[in-house]
Design a protein around this motif. Sequence first.
Motif, PDB file in Angstrom:
ATOM      1  N   ALA A 281       0.477   2.015  10.586  1.00 41.08           N
ATOM      2  CA  ALA A 281       1.286   2.027   9.360  1.00 41.08           C
ATOM      3  C   ALA A 281       0.675   1.215   8.233  1.00 41.08           C
ATOM      4  N   ARG A 282      -0.652   1.163   8.190  1.00 37.97           N
ATOM      5  CA  ARG A 282      -1.360   0.593   7.046  1.00 37.97           C
ATOM      6  C   ARG A 282      -2.258   1.690   6.479  1.00 37.97           C
ATOM      7  N   VAL A 283      -1.728   2.446   5.542  1.00 38.99           N
ATOM      8  CA  VAL A 283      -2.419   3.619   4.977  1.00 38.99           C
ATOM      9  C   VAL A 283      -3.021   4.435   6.125  1.00 38.99           C
ATOM     10  N   GLU A 284      -2.202   4.687   7.126  1.00 36.45           N
ATOM     11  CA  GLU A 284      -2.663   5.343   8.350  1.00 36.45           C
ATOM     12  C   GLU A 284      -2.612   6.862   8.208  1.00 36.45           C
ATOM     13  N   ASP A 295       2.708   4.418   5.932  1.00 34.57           N
ATOM     14  CA  ASP A 295       2.464   3.050   5.471  1.00 34.57           C
ATOM     15  C   ASP A 295       3.784   2.289   5.387  1.00 34.57           C
ATOM     16  N   LYS A 302       2.911  -4.639  -2.266  1.00 31.53           N
ATOM     17  CA  LYS A 302       2.399  -3.762  -1.212  1.00 31.53           C
ATOM     18  C   LYS A 302       2.473  -2.297  -1.640  1.00 31.53           C
ATOM     19  N   LEU A 306      -0.541   0.403  -2.002  1.00 29.39           N
ATOM     20  CA  LEU A 306      -0.491   1.724  -1.379  1.00 29.39           C
ATOM     21  C   LEU A 306      -0.805   2.812  -2.398  1.00 29.39           C
ATOM     22  N   SER A 309      -4.395   3.075  -2.981  1.00 32.01           N
ATOM     23  CA  SER A 309      -5.058   3.702  -1.831  1.00 32.01           C
ATOM     24  C   SER A 309      -4.832   5.208  -1.818  1.00 32.01           C
ATOM     25  N   THR A 402       6.834   5.965   3.626  1.00 33.83           N
ATOM     26  CA  THR A 402       6.705   4.550   3.295  1.00 33.83           C
ATOM     27  C   THR A 402       8.064   3.921   3.006  1.00 33.83           C
TER      28      THR A 402
END
Length: 432
Positions: A281-284, A295, A302, A306, A309, A402
């Motif tokens: 869940a990090r720019v996955e 994310d 944050k 995102l 990104s 998100t």
Amino acid sequence: MTYESAIKTLDATISKLPRPDYMHNGAGQVFFLQRMQKLADRLENPEKDFRYIHVVGTSGKGSTSTMVYEILRAAGENVGLYTSPYVCVPTERIQWGGQLIDEVSFAAAVEKVMPVVDEIEKTEADWFPSYAEIFFAVSLVAFKQAGISTIVLEAGCGGRYDKTNIIPAPIVTLITPISLDHTDILGETVEAIAEQKAGVIKAGSAVFAIQPEPPIQEVLDSEAAGVGVEITYVRPNEQFDLSLRGAHQQVNANLAAAAARYLGLHEMAIRDGIIQAELPARVELMQEAPRVILDGAHSPAKMTALVESIKELEPWQKLHLIIAIKESKLVDDIVSPLTSLVNSVTITTFQLPGFGSHPPEAIVAAFKAARPELTVAIEPQAKIALETVLKDAAPDDLVVITGSLYLAGELRDYWYPTAQIMEERTLFPKTK
């Protein structure tokens, strides 16, 4: 005790202690740290048995902690990782040897801690610890039973009165970027939040921080001077090969590398560890056609990271957003970075013991205030929302999930089932 009964026992403690307005007043602040210390004392102080790298801040704590952990593993260190909160399964918060804690070890640690908790409830009910405090105690016991010597320790909310701050002086303290988050608890200005984060600085610890804005640096320097410590500020100018997506991860990598170099670790271990670091869940990226990004962004800073990104993933035809936001968060500020980018929005919900998500209508209002023409739908069931959006999206569209790590964890199960994660003891099982 089985793993299932251990989880049930821990979850039962949530309803026993209503979440108070902690960290808002001086008397209450100290009490929460004292309560954690009392539990640790009753367990014969497992917190004194380790070396620590303590990681605090607003953004990037989990990523930085994981990078440091992987660097130490690459260097052959006997190291454990403690993170908060979990995304998919509770056991992901306690790791060593490149794996999540196994079910037997987890249950054994819970079995050791809970009789002490029960005794406190019977004899000193006012000191009954919170779920978070009990879980931290379980992690310390588990690390001790596993023979771990060094723990990379991610702080929870704040720092000064966070449960993790009962530890002795860490060998290294890392402070990631500080911005507005948890304002209902930590304060409504970045200076107030910085004061809470700075409270982890201890005499005898080497302290590294990402170079902040002057008002934040003034707060950090004042706290450090009070305990005779000088902070080394890191400017994130170095570029690393990363598995994690997003330019902001270079900031975290620079901070992790600074700590590793202070510890005298080999440059190859630093490079290898940073590229090995992965988090859910990090720019996955979950799938292609349509591409799905998962994310857990849940603060304005944050969400801004995102969005930057996401822009790196262009081109796409349309961007479909699935979002839920925790009830205590500032909806307008979190939504703002997204409004100009999205083509459709589906607002959903989540519910966990003790708290849930914002009413969808409040999030609708935030999007509509910015873009009245925007298509906004409400689907309270998160998995139905996901299935509907995936069905309607074209192959060259982008779907972004998100707003909360809790939502991310619930929907990540669509691609990585919990049973598979538990069986393989990894958040990235091979059979997706």
